[in-house]
Design a protein around this motif. Sequence first.
Motif, mmCIF file in Angstrom:
data_model
loop_
_atom_site.group_PDB
_atom_site.id
_atom_site.type_symbol
_atom_site.label_atom_id
_atom_site.label_comp_id
_atom_site.label_asym_id
_atom_site.label_seq_id
_atom_site.Cartn_x
_atom_site.Cartn_y
_atom_site.Cartn_z
ATOM 1 N N VAL A 1 -0.411 12.712 63.932
ATOM 2 C CA VAL A 1 -1.692 13.280 64.318
ATOM 3 C C VAL A 1 -2.559 13.302 63.066
ATOM 4 C CG1 VAL A 1 -2.896 15.312 65.195
ATOM 5 C CG2 VAL A 1 -0.669 14.693 66.125
ATOM 6 N N VAL A 2 -3.767 12.831 63.169
ATOM 7 C CA VAL A 2 -4.681 12.796 62.031
ATOM 8 C C VAL A 2 -5.618 13.998 62.123
ATOM 9 C CG1 VAL A 2 -6.522 11.500 60.889
ATOM 10 C CG2 VAL A 2 -4.573 10.296 61.910
ATOM 11 N N ASP A 3 -5.594 14.811 61.070
ATOM 12 C CA ASP A 3 -6.519 15.940 60.988
ATOM 13 C C ASP A 3 -7.775 15.455 60.287
ATOM 14 O OD1 ASP A 3 -7.864 18.284 60.785
ATOM 15 O OD2 ASP A 3 -6.309 19.370 59.684
ATOM 16 N N THR A 4 -8.868 15.415 60.997
ATOM 17 C CA THR A 4 -10.129 14.912 60.449
ATOM 18 C C THR A 4 -10.939 16.017 59.780
ATOM 19 O OG1 THR A 4 -11.255 15.312 62.538
ATOM 20 C CG2 THR A 4 -10.247 13.130 62.233
ATOM 21 N N PHE A 5 -10.428 17.231 59.751
ATOM 22 C CA PHE A 5 -11.124 18.418 59.236
ATOM 23 C C PHE A 5 -12.381 18.732 60.043
ATOM 24 C CE2 PHE A 5 -8.843 16.656 55.520
ATOM 25 C CZ PHE A 5 -7.952 17.701 55.336
ATOM 26 N N HIS A 6 -12.495 18.121 61.211
ATOM 27 C CA HIS A 6 -13.601 18.414 62.119
ATOM 28 C C HIS A 6 -13.066 18.827 63.498
ATOM 29 C CE1 HIS A 6 -16.662 16.926 59.383
ATOM 30 N NE2 HIS A 6 -15.895 15.865 59.167
ATOM 31 N N LEU A 7 -11.799 19.186 63.547
ATOM 32 C CA LEU A 7 -11.188 19.566 64.823
ATOM 33 C C LEU A 7 -11.543 21.021 65.147
ATOM 34 C CD1 LEU A 7 -7.674 17.928 64.370
ATOM 35 C CD2 LEU A 7 -9.615 17.035 65.651
ATOM 36 N N PHE A 8 -11.685 21.284 66.425
ATOM 37 C CA PHE A 8 -11.996 22.634 66.878
ATOM 38 C C PHE A 8 -10.788 23.547 66.658
ATOM 39 C CE2 PHE A 8 -14.765 19.986 69.612
ATOM 40 C CZ PHE A 8 -15.985 20.527 69.240
ATOM 41 N N PRO A 9 -11.007 24.849 66.515
ATOM 42 C CA PRO A 9 -9.884 25.785 66.353
ATOM 43 C C PRO A 9 -8.909 25.727 67.536
ATOM 44 C CG PRO A 9 -11.961 26.883 65.851
ATOM 45 C CD PRO A 9 -12.291 25.522 66.369
ATOM 46 N N GLU A 10 -9.428 25.503 68.748
ATOM 47 C CA GLU A 10 -8.561 25.388 69.929
ATOM 48 C C GLU A 10 -7.659 24.162 69.824
ATOM 49 O OE1 GLU A 10 -12.337 27.487 70.972
ATOM 50 O OE2 GLU A 10 -11.923 25.530 70.102
ATOM 51 N N THR A 11 -8.174 23.101 69.246
ATOM 52 C CA THR A 11 -7.383 21.883 69.070
ATOM 53 C C THR A 11 -6.253 22.133 68.077
ATOM 54 O OG1 THR A 11 -9.349 20.568 69.495
ATOM 55 C CG2 THR A 11 -7.493 19.424 68.499
ATOM 56 N N MET A 12 -6.546 22.837 66.997
ATOM 57 C CA MET A 12 -5.519 23.147 66.003
ATOM 58 C C MET A 12 -4.436 24.046 66.596
ATOM 59 S SD MET A 12 -6.318 21.314 63.519
ATOM 60 C CE MET A 12 -5.170 21.870 62.279
ATOM 61 N N GLU A 13 -4.848 24.986 67.451
ATOM 62 C CA GLU A 13 -3.882 25.852 68.136
ATOM 63 C C GLU A 13 -2.999 25.025 69.073
ATOM 64 O OE1 GLU A 13 -3.929 29.442 71.415
ATOM 65 O OE2 GLU A 13 -5.625 29.279 70.038
ATOM 66 N N PHE A 14 -3.614 24.092 69.785
ATOM 67 C CA PHE A 14 -2.851 23.218 70.676
ATOM 68 C C PHE A 14 -1.876 22.350 69.878
ATOM 69 C CE2 PHE A 14 -2.638 19.216 73.274
ATOM 70 C CZ PHE A 14 -1.823 19.738 74.262
ATOM 71 N N LEU A 15 -2.299 21.887 68.703
ATOM 72 C CA LEU A 15 -1.432 21.089 67.840
ATOM 73 C C LEU A 15 -0.208 21.903 67.412
ATOM 74 C CD1 LEU A 15 -0.749 18.584 66.208
ATOM 75 C CD2 LEU A 15 -2.280 19.422 64.417
ATOM 76 N N ARG A 16 -0.412 23.157 67.056
ATOM 77 C CA ARG A 16 0.722 24.015 66.686
ATOM 78 C C ARG A 16 1.694 24.174 67.866
ATOM 79 N NH1 ARG A 16 -3.158 26.204 63.480
ATOM 80 N NH2 ARG A 16 -3.995 27.663 64.998
ATOM 81 N N GLU A 17 1.162 24.335 69.072
ATOM 82 C CA GLU A 17 2.014 24.458 70.263
ATOM 83 C C GLU A 17 2.828 23.184 70.467
ATOM 84 O OE1 GLU A 17 -0.297 25.484 73.693
ATOM 85 O OE2 GLU A 17 -1.183 27.241 72.726
ATOM 86 N N ILE A 18 2.193 22.035 70.300
ATOM 87 C CA ILE A 18 2.886 20.747 70.455
ATOM 88 C C ILE A 18 4.001 20.627 69.405
ATOM 89 C CG2 ILE A 18 2.619 18.220 70.264
ATOM 90 C CD1 ILE A 18 1.451 19.187 72.825
ATOM 91 N N GLU A 19 3.685 20.981 68.167
ATOM 92 C CA GLU A 19 4.686 20.888 67.093
ATOM 93 C C GLU A 19 5.876 21.812 67.360
ATOM 94 O OE1 GLU A 19 2.294 21.775 63.663
ATOM 95 O OE2 GLU A 19 2.105 19.655 63.141
ATOM 96 N N GLU A 20 5.615 23.016 67.853
ATOM 97 C CA GLU A 20 6.684 23.955 68.139
ATOM 98 C C GLU A 20 7.573 23.490 69.286
ATOM 99 O OE1 GLU A 20 4.946 27.779 68.808
ATOM 100 O OE2 GLU A 20 4.116 27.895 66.772
ATOM 101 N N PHE A 21 6.926 22.945 70.305
ATOM 102 C CA PHE A 21 7.684 22.542 71.498
ATOM 103 C C PHE A 21 8.539 21.312 71.232
ATOM 104 C CE2 PHE A 21 8.334 20.513 75.608
ATOM 105 C CZ PHE A 21 8.788 21.578 76.363
ATOM 106 N N TYR A 22 8.000 20.337 70.502
ATOM 107 C CA TYR A 22 8.718 19.086 70.303
ATOM 108 C C TYR A 22 9.361 19.028 68.934
ATOM 109 C CZ TYR A 22 6.318 17.707 74.550
ATOM 110 O OH TYR A 22 5.853 17.652 75.833
#
Length: 149
Positions: free
Chosen positions: A128-149
């Motif tokens: 996943v590429v963090d462009t430093f322009h991602l919304f806070p909700e997107t970053m939260e979703f990314l953390r959920e994905i990382e935790e689950f998988y």
Amino acid sequence: KNQHLFSNAFFLQKKTKMKGFAIAIAALCGATASAFVQNGARAFVPVTRSPNALSMAEEVFDQEAFIAESKEMRLKHLEEQAMFALKIACENYGNAVFPNALIAGDCVITHLLHRLGYLNDGKCKVMVVDTFHLFPETMEFLREIEEFY
């Protein structure tokens, strides 16, 4: 005149073939050849109905169930195709990396890779590429994905 005789012979041959075709169709539907009688200018007209055809007409067609079953079969087929393609990629190419932009299709691919066990055994990675322009909700979703998988 010869052409006229030829066309009449052709017509009679076609008429005979059509008669045989009609009897073949009737046999497939459960009728017998005796169910057809000659009726003047028209070719052959069925006189009786097959009991199978009558009982089939009485059955109620459940369109909603048919649509639901068709969707289920289609989704199963698509899932099998996707899993096969992912298996080919992971088994045949070393260090496979799959990009994930956190959109629906990419999340489905990540889930299928998890189901195949390739994320756990390290046969592939998800990037996943963090462009430093991602919304806070997107970053939260990314953390959920990382935790689950």
